[in-house]
Design an enzyme around this catalytic site. Structure first.
Site, PDB file in Angstrom:
ATOM      1  N   THR A   3      27.650  -3.737   8.165  1.00 28.42           N
ATOM      2  CA  THR A   3      26.697  -3.126   7.247  1.00 28.42           C
ATOM      3  C   THR A   3      25.378  -3.884   7.190  1.00 28.42           C
ATOM      4  OG1 THR A   3      27.835  -4.398   5.578  1.00 28.42           O
ATOM      5  CG2 THR A   3      28.422  -2.087   5.755  1.00 28.42           C
ATOM      6  N   GLU A  42      29.618   3.109   0.032  1.00 26.21           N
ATOM      7  CA  GLU A  42      30.446   4.307   0.028  1.00 26.21           C
ATOM      8  C   GLU A  42      29.803   5.526  -0.623  1.00 26.21           C
ATOM      9  OE1 GLU A  42      34.723   2.208  -0.358  1.00 26.21           O
ATOM     10  OE2 GLU A  42      33.082   1.497  -1.588  1.00 26.21           O
ATOM     11  N   LEU A  46      17.773  -3.992  -0.802  1.00 25.70           N
ATOM     12  CA  LEU A  46      17.535  -5.292  -0.171  1.00 25.70           C
ATOM     13  C   LEU A  46      16.867  -5.131   1.181  1.00 25.70           C
ATOM     14  CD1 LEU A  46      20.876  -7.156  -0.957  1.00 25.70           C
ATOM     15  CD2 LEU A  46      18.651  -7.508  -2.029  1.00 25.70           C
TER      16      LEU A  46
HETATM   17 MO1  MOS Z   1      35.553   0.214   2.069  1.00 30.59          MO
HETATM   18  S1  MOS Z   1      36.982   1.694   1.939  1.00 30.59           S
HETATM   19  O1  MOS Z   1      35.822  -0.576   0.626  1.00 30.59           O
HETATM   20  O2  MOS Z   1      35.802  -0.738   3.427  1.00 30.59           O
END
Ligand code: MOS
Length: 717
Positions: free
Chosen positions: A472, A684, A606
């Site tokens: 990420t 999410e 960020l």
């Molecule tokens: Mo996510 S389902 O908290 O990697």
């Protein structure tokens, strides 16, 4: 939205702008050290063998032929594998997944019954075919609707909630809608197959394993083997996709440790793609019911949301399907309830917005149905019921919330005004056109996180934390926060992650790591600056001068979980609004997403580049959730086999480029007031709401209300 194309080379601030990924060059040149790349090259190879029955017991694993095959060093099974303690998951009462080979019981099809260890993978695979496993077969229960299944309503996820008096709320309603919603099983399919390698040095264990939570895996291994925690080290600096499947200490990790112990050499285990469908969790199916009561003006008077989810035998998986409902809208009378049904299925686990994604589909579809019933615009209906305070947390004020702005801006971007609210009213040739939307109120998650900051003699800095970067952009945002607070350039900060021997961290999951770790970095940089008697963002020269001849100065700090009562506010997760425009082929039932607009309030952004990428990735997953993804288990073809019939990438459909239009993402709102960095998780929320927005658009296009995921063409014919 604007992004800069290059990292700033001088000065601050570096937060907010689109700093390029600090690990970008490593990634594009293939130099990233995935856990498996770091493992000993002379490791033997373990191949796991799954049960070919769905419920019962292993009578015998006959290893005679396998052990005689070329290259084979050992075979592990319940007959002789080392016995370990079943650990608890860190920081919760849940049981970690069962370590393999501890008894003869087969709890699901694919449950590991043996592992062959050989010199090469080919030799191990060959020998695995030569194992003769005999079973004592029981009748499995694999269908969530099977009346024989054990139903449990003991609220393991803390999901259940009652507010006010539902019956009274329904009595006050002038309009009521209610329906059942069904969502199918989904499977995480990271490109990187999960792998674990283990090496013992006496009673000290070193592992390289695919995981979103190295610290917890190390805790669990120490507990399993009864060895001191400091003698266990788990490394996972990078992984090739996780989406939640790397959150738990899965059995394959234990299997590698057991095998390495038995053969007294390093052992490496890599799951096959079919094993990824049963060995690292999956999003469980749900059966839900939503009832909404409202006045004619759209004011909600009652909300009831109940859900049934499957769990595996001897396993825990808190899948909170109703959390978004509990905090989503200002409604006085509410009942939310999740029940579990125990089945002979592989253990479910987290998958991108676990629970939330399924629950949001039901709630936000029901709200669309209510809007139709009332003749009120769906956006207006949500605005009218906005939860100005958190109804699920003593009506405390939110630490930040810009859901109304998300809704208004999203409507503007998609051109909501052009939408004809009458179903099946807009047609271009064979194509039925429709618009739909959904709102998201994502839960807040923050667990304690410790960070160490080192300022070196030359004024450069290093940040150390056991947390890992699931892809990420954690390396990048940690670099940015540290650079900004120390007044350094991005290139002067080194970030070391993904190693359980570093300071304690929560998982890369629950959209909670960015908040936890950036606040820990803020605290640790403050601590190191205090030690150096500096303030503000002093910059490299001042730092170097202050370190002087101390060589380096180190500080550690922990960002704790916030206490709402103490703060007098409710810690807010992200909010979002999703707007979809779809085209449905009137004859074929094929749904194409033409536009998808996401407007997100995630507090302080960020890094616009990585944040946008999070939402884009989540949205692609959301399109899959809505239209394509479905793990199909053989339930009804003759005797139930519980076998997954599409456990490979050819038949498990996912959204690919042709399914995904250019995605529009915008961020609104400002810094959250809970913490010095002002950040809220952005992971999410990208997926959540997409399925309902698409389903509602399909209704607007076709007049057909599909209360089931995925929305496949057959349902529209
Ligand atoms: Mo996510 S389902 O908290 O990697």
């Amino acid at each position: 939205m604007t992004t800069t194309t290059a990292a700033p080379t001088t000065g601050v601030p570096v937060i907010g702008a689109g700093v390029t990924r600090v690990d970008g060059p490593l990634k594009v040149t293939g130099a990233v050290p995935y856990a498996d790349d770091l493992a000993p090259r002379d490791a033997l190879v373990g191949v796991l063998v799954g049960a070919t029955i769905t419920s019962g017991r292993v009578e015998l694993v006959d290893t005679t032929d396998a052990l005689a095959a070329p290259g084979v060093v050992a075979v592990l099974s319940h007959h002789d594998a080392p016995r370990v303690v079943r650990p608890d998951e860190a920081s919760s009462d849940e049981r970690a997944p069962l370590p393999p080979f501890q008894d003869a019981v087969v709890r699901f099809r694919g449950d590991y019954v043996a592992m062959v260890v050989a010199q090469t993978r080919e030799e191990a695979l060959h020998a695995a075919d030569l194992l003769h496993v005999t079973y004592d077969v029981d009748e499995p229960v694999v269908d969530i609707n099977d009346p024989r299944a054990d139903r449990e309503d003991d609220d393991p996820a803390g999901a259940d909630s009652v507010r006010g008096d539902l019956e009274r709320g329904l009595a006050e309603a002038e309009v009521e809608v209610g329906a059942d919603y069904v969502t199918g099983d989904n499977t995480n399919n990271p490109i990187g197959l999960f792998a674990a390698s283990a090496e013992w040095d006496g009673d000290a264990l070193h592992m390289w394993a695919t995981t979103q939570w190295p610290f917890n895996v190390a805790d669990c291994l120490a507990e399993a083997w009864g060895i001191p925690r400091e003698d266990v080290r788990v490394e996972c600096p990078y992984l090739g996709g996780g989406f939640g499947s790397g959150l738990r200490p899965w059995p394959y990790i234990h299997a590698a440790a057991m095998a390495a112990k038995v053969v007294d050499r390093p052992v490496r285990v890599v799951l096959s793609r079919p094993q990824m469908f049963t060995g690292v969790g999956h999003r469980p199916e749900t059966v839900q019911r939503v009832r909404l009561g409202a006045r004619r003006d759209g004011t909600l008077t009652a909300v009831e949301h109940t859900a049934t989810i499957p769990v595996a035998v001897d396993d825990d998986n808190p899948e909170n399907v109703v959390s978004g409902t509990r905090q989503g809208y200002a409604v006085e009378h509410l009942r939310a309830d999740v029940d579990q049904v125990r089945l002979h299925i592989s253990p479910p686990g987290s998958m991108r917005a676990p629970g939330e994604a399924q629950g949001n589909f039901a709630l936000e579809t029901a709200l669309d149905e209510l809007a139709v019933e009332l003749g009120i615009d769906p956006v207006e209906l949500r605005l009218r019921n906005e939860a100005v305070t958190n109804p699920d947390q003593d009506d405390l004020p939110w630490s930040s919330k810009a859901l109304d702005e998300c809704l208004r801006r999203g409507a503007e971007l998609i051109g909501w005004d052009e939408r004809d609210p009458s179903p099946r009213a807009t047609r271009e040739g064979d194509q039925l056109i429709g618009y739909g939307m959904a709102a998201v109120s994502f839960f807040y998650f923050q667990e304690p996180c410790t960070v160490r900051v080192v300022v070196r003699r030359d004024g450069s800095a290093a940040v150390h934390c056991a947390a890992m970067d699931i892809g990420t952009g954690t390396y990048t945002i940690v670099t940015q926060v540290a650079a900004e607070r120390l007044g350094l350039e991005v290139g002067d900060v080194e970030v070391v992650l993904g190693d359980s021997s570093l300071p304690a961290s929560p998982p890369a999951g629950g959209s909670g790591l960015a908040t936890a770790i950036s606040n820990a970095v803020a605290l640790a940089t403050s601590a190191v600056l205090a030690d150096l008697q500096l303030s503000g963002a002093p910059g490299r020269e001042a730092l170097a001068r202050a370190v002087g001849d101390r060589d380096k100065v180190t500080a550690e700090a922990t960002a704790d979980k916030p206490d709402p009562a103490e703060l007098g506010m409710s810690p807010s997760g992200a909010f979002g609004a999703k707007f979809a425009k779809v085209r449905v082929d009137a004859d074929l039932g094929l749904v194409r997403v033409e536009r998808l607009v996401s407007v997100i309030d995630c507090g302080q952004v960020l890094n616009e580049r990585t944040a946008r990428s999070q939402v884009v990735g989540g949205t692609v997953g959301g399109i899959g959730h809505a239209l394509l993804e479905h793990t199909v288990t053989d339930l009804h073809a003759g005797p139930q086999t519980g076998r997954i019939t599409n456990a490979h990438l050819a038949d498990y459909l996912m959204a690919v480029n042709a399914d995904v239009p250019d995605l529009e993402v915008e961020f609104v709102g400002g810094p959250d007031r809970l913490n010095p960095v002002g950040v809220k998780g952005v992971g999410e929320v990208g997926l959540c709401g997409v399925a309902a927005a698409i389903g509602n658009a399909v209704f607007n296009a076709t007049g057909r209300r599909i209360r089931r995921l995925p929305i496949t063409p057959d349902l529209l014919l």
